[in-house]
Scaffold this motif. Structure first.
Motif, PDB file in Angstrom:
ATOM      1  N   LEU A  97     -31.343 -51.321 -45.101  1.00 31.92           N
ATOM      2  CA  LEU A  97     -32.306 -50.829 -44.128  1.00 31.92           C
ATOM      3  C   LEU A  97     -31.588 -50.585 -42.807  1.00 31.92           C
ATOM      4  O   LEU A  97     -30.747 -51.392 -42.387  1.00 31.92           O
ATOM      5  CB  LEU A  97     -33.442 -51.832 -43.919  1.00 31.92           C
ATOM      6  N   VAL A  98     -31.920 -49.483 -42.153  1.00 36.11           N
ATOM      7  CA  VAL A  98     -31.295 -49.123 -40.884  1.00 36.11           C
ATOM      8  C   VAL A  98     -32.373 -49.089 -39.803  1.00 36.11           C
ATOM      9  O   VAL A  98     -33.384 -48.397 -39.945  1.00 36.11           O
ATOM     10  CB  VAL A  98     -30.612 -47.747 -40.967  1.00 36.11           C
ATOM     11  N   TYR A  99     -32.137 -49.864 -38.708  1.00 32.14           N
ATOM     12  CA  TYR A  99     -33.105 -49.943 -37.614  1.00 32.14           C
ATOM     13  C   TYR A  99     -32.480 -49.462 -36.313  1.00 32.14           C
ATOM     14  O   TYR A  99     -31.283 -49.672 -36.067  1.00 32.14           O
ATOM     15  CB  TYR A  99     -33.583 -51.391 -37.415  1.00 32.14           C
ATOM     16  N   ASP A 100     -33.297 -48.831 -35.486  1.00 35.09           N
ATOM     17  CA  ASP A 100     -32.897 -48.505 -34.123  1.00 35.09           C
ATOM     18  C   ASP A 100     -32.986 -49.779 -33.293  1.00 35.09           C
ATOM     19  O   ASP A 100     -34.050 -50.393 -33.204  1.00 35.09           O
ATOM     20  CB  ASP A 100     -33.822 -47.427 -33.548  1.00 35.09           C
ATOM     21  N   LEU A 101     -31.854 -50.198 -32.691  1.00 35.35           N
ATOM     22  CA  LEU A 101     -31.835 -51.463 -31.963  1.00 35.35           C
ATOM     23  C   LEU A 101     -32.695 -51.429 -30.703  1.00 35.35           C
ATOM     24  O   LEU A 101     -33.174 -52.462 -30.241  1.00 35.35           O
ATOM     25  CB  LEU A 101     -30.391 -51.827 -31.578  1.00 35.35           C
ATOM     26  N   VAL A 102     -32.879 -50.261 -30.132  1.00 25.29           N
ATOM     27  CA  VAL A 102     -33.641 -50.154 -28.891  1.00 25.29           C
ATOM     28  C   VAL A 102     -35.141 -50.246 -29.154  1.00 25.29           C
ATOM     29  O   VAL A 102     -35.866 -51.012 -28.524  1.00 25.29           O
ATOM     30  CB  VAL A 102     -33.307 -48.845 -28.151  1.00 25.29           C
ATOM     31  N   SER A 103     -35.616 -49.479 -30.135  1.00 31.16           N
ATOM     32  CA  SER A 103     -37.063 -49.418 -30.406  1.00 31.16           C
ATOM     33  C   SER A 103     -37.497 -50.347 -31.527  1.00 31.16           C
ATOM     34  O   SER A 103     -38.684 -50.657 -31.650  1.00 31.16           O
ATOM     35  CB  SER A 103     -37.457 -47.978 -30.752  1.00 31.16           C
ATOM     36  N   GLY A 104     -36.542 -50.787 -32.366  1.00 24.73           N
ATOM     37  CA  GLY A 104     -36.896 -51.588 -33.524  1.00 24.73           C
ATOM     38  C   GLY A 104     -37.468 -50.776 -34.667  1.00 24.73           C
ATOM     39  O   GLY A 104     -37.966 -51.337 -35.653  1.00 24.73           O
ATOM     40  N   THR A 105     -37.396 -49.463 -34.564  1.00 25.60           N
ATOM     41  CA  THR A 105     -37.954 -48.582 -35.585  1.00 25.60           C
ATOM     42  C   THR A 105     -37.045 -48.521 -36.806  1.00 25.60           C
ATOM     43  O   THR A 105     -35.830 -48.396 -36.685  1.00 25.60           O
ATOM     44  CB  THR A 105     -38.121 -47.158 -35.030  1.00 25.60           C
ATOM     45  N   GLU A 106     -37.647 -48.616 -37.986  1.00 22.08           N
ATOM     46  CA  GLU A 106     -36.886 -48.421 -39.218  1.00 22.08           C
ATOM     47  C   GLU A 106     -36.564 -46.946 -39.366  1.00 22.08           C
ATOM     48  O   GLU A 106     -37.456 -46.107 -39.446  1.00 22.08           O
ATOM     49  CB  GLU A 106     -37.677 -48.925 -40.420  1.00 22.08           C
ATOM     50  N   MET A 107     -35.249 -46.622 -39.425  1.00 22.94           N
ATOM     51  CA  MET A 107     -34.823 -45.231 -39.444  1.00 22.94           C
ATOM     52  C   MET A 107     -34.624 -44.690 -40.852  1.00 22.94           C
ATOM     53  O   MET A 107     -34.862 -43.511 -41.120  1.00 22.94           O
ATOM     54  CB  MET A 107     -33.520 -45.083 -38.649  1.00 22.94           C
ATOM     55  N   ASN A 108     -34.142 -45.560 -41.761  1.00 30.39           N
ATOM     56  CA  ASN A 108     -33.831 -45.080 -43.101  1.00 30.39           C
ATOM     57  C   ASN A 108     -33.619 -46.267 -44.034  1.00 30.39           C
ATOM     58  O   ASN A 108     -33.388 -47.384 -43.573  1.00 30.39           O
ATOM     59  CB  ASN A 108     -32.568 -44.206 -43.082  1.00 30.39           C
ATOM     60  N   THR A 109     -33.689 -46.021 -45.327  1.00 32.98           N
ATOM     61  CA  THR A 109     -33.372 -47.042 -46.333  1.00 32.98           C
ATOM     62  C   THR A 109     -32.560 -46.383 -47.440  1.00 32.98           C
ATOM     63  O   THR A 109     -32.708 -45.181 -47.710  1.00 32.98           O
ATOM     64  CB  THR A 109     -34.632 -47.673 -46.952  1.00 32.98           C
ATOM     65  N   PHE A 110     -31.707 -47.188 -48.084  1.00 31.68           N
ATOM     66  CA  PHE A 110     -30.867 -46.691 -49.170  1.00 31.68           C
ATOM     67  C   PHE A 110     -30.777 -47.750 -50.259  1.00 31.68           C
ATOM     68  O   PHE A 110     -30.698 -48.943 -49.971  1.00 31.68           O
ATOM     69  CB  PHE A 110     -29.445 -46.380 -48.672  1.00 31.68           C
ATOM     70  N   SER A 111     -30.772 -47.313 -51.499  1.00 28.32           N
ATOM     71  CA  SER A 111     -30.513 -48.213 -52.610  1.00 28.32           C
ATOM     72  C   SER A 111     -29.006 -48.437 -52.697  1.00 28.32           C
ATOM     73  O   SER A 111     -28.223 -47.474 -52.728  1.00 28.32           O
ATOM     74  CB  SER A 111     -31.031 -47.619 -53.920  1.00 28.32           C
TER      75      SER A 111
END
Length: 352
Positions: free
Chosen positions: A327-341
């Motif tokens: 899981l990839v999150y934006d550190l500033v907003s905390g928004t989940e940006m993307n996911t990968f298997s």
């Protein structure tokens, strides 16, 4: 005719100028398919290595297998990068050397290794933490490897359960979780003469980083052995150590029952996960943060890293089986940006 000659002369000057400009530029041809991206190693079973492009637009699993038509060794523990090579450390007893950009296999190191864990580099030498026989608390060591011949040339005896290895100012810093037992020390090895000192911290130290002030930052998750009779539980802590004299600058303990095991560091802040909340501890903090930065959605957070204001976390899922999720999150907003298997029990994240 004059106009034609002048035109040819002007064109020749333009061509020469362009040629000189090109000579001044460094070639931008890619070094391989896995340059400029994210590498994720999975412990297995089966073990594997995944690649995600830097722009988060594409991914590929099993990259080592795809290139070499063979699997990585079982229980892939970590990967170390040195110059144009990557060293794949499997605690079944092997280190596989590959080109870090193509992942083409170059060599295998196995003689002199038993249960290798992590690797660090200094000049043309590698240093590998090794549990030895995991059931023997007295045979743990750091293997010294000549990278020219890819052979173990000596070993340095250390305390039980060595894990992470960092090199700084001609010294090695080794955290000791304790293997199948418990430990609470950081080994300090003088590279010049292999002399070993120890620094006592809280139980089960693992993750370590050199902060922006040049101090050593250590996360100890504390003992959490509720299945024993009587149960064993000790406090987790983040310890800051002055590397000039190995003294403790600060030791920030967590409340009883809180046992964070993942930490990442970037630009003066250490990030850790507790109960699916991400916290940030700045270098100048005198106490642990009260409020989290944001929450994440994982069943079992198993790997953590940060880069360029992005937080990367692997989720081993509820059953610790099947493919994990990055899981990839934006550190500033905390928004989940993307996911990968990614691979099974994906635990380490690197930026290639």
């Amino acid at each position: 005719m004059k106009k034609i000659i002048l035109s040819i002369f002007a064109m020749s000057l333009f061509i020469v100028s362009c040629s000189e400009d090109n000579d001044d530029n460094i070639s931008t041809e890619p070094l391989g398919a896995y340059e400029d991206g994210i590498i994720v190693s999975g412990e297995g079973d089966p073990s594997s290595i995944s690649f995600i492009s830097e722009d988060l637009m594409s991914s590929e699993n099993e990259i080592y297998f795809n290139v070499n038509n063979e699997a990585t060794d079982v229980y892939l523990q970590s990967i170390g990068f040195d110059e144009d090579k990557a060293y794949i450390v499997a605690d079944a007893g092997t280190i596989t050397v590959v080109n870090r950009y193509t992942f083409e296999k170059l060599a295998t190191i196995s003689t002199g290794l038993t249960t290798p864990r992590y690797i660090a580099f200094e000049d043309n030498t590698a240093y590998v933490s090794d549990w030895g026989d995991p059931f023997d608390a007295t045979d743990d060591y750091v293997a010294v490897i000549d990278l020219t011949s890819n052979t173990v040339i000596s070993t340095i005896s250390v305390s039980e359960g060595p894990e992470q290895v960092l090199e700084a100012s001609d010294k090695l810093y080794v955290s000791h979780k304790g293997g199948y037992g418990l430990n609470n020390v950081i080994s300090v090895i003088n590279i010049a003469d292999s002399a070993v000192e120890t620094i006592t911290v809280n139980d089960v130290p693992d993750e370590m980083f050199i902060d922006e002030s040049g101090d050593l930052l250590v996360l100890s998750s504390g003992a959490d052995q509720s299945w024993l009779t009587p149960p064993v539980e000790t406090e987790a802590a983040i310890t800051r150590i002055d590397l000039s004299d190995n003294s403790i600058i600060s030791n920030l303990e967590f409340p009883t029952g809180e046992h964070p095991s993942l930490m990442a560091y970037e630009d003066g802040t250490a990030y850790y996960i507790l109960n699916n909340e991400v916290y940030g501890l700045t270098d100048n903090a005198t106490s642990l943060p009260i409020s989290s930065l944001f929450g994440i959605t994982t069943a079992n957070a198993y790997g953590l890293s940060v880069d360029d204001n992005q937080l990367f976390v692997t989720d081993a899922n509820a059953s610790f089986s099947g493919n994990s999720t990055l899981l990839v999150y934006d550190l500033v907003s905390g928004t989940e940006m993307n996911t990968f298997s990614v691979g099974v029990l994906a635990s380490k994240i690197y930026f290639n």
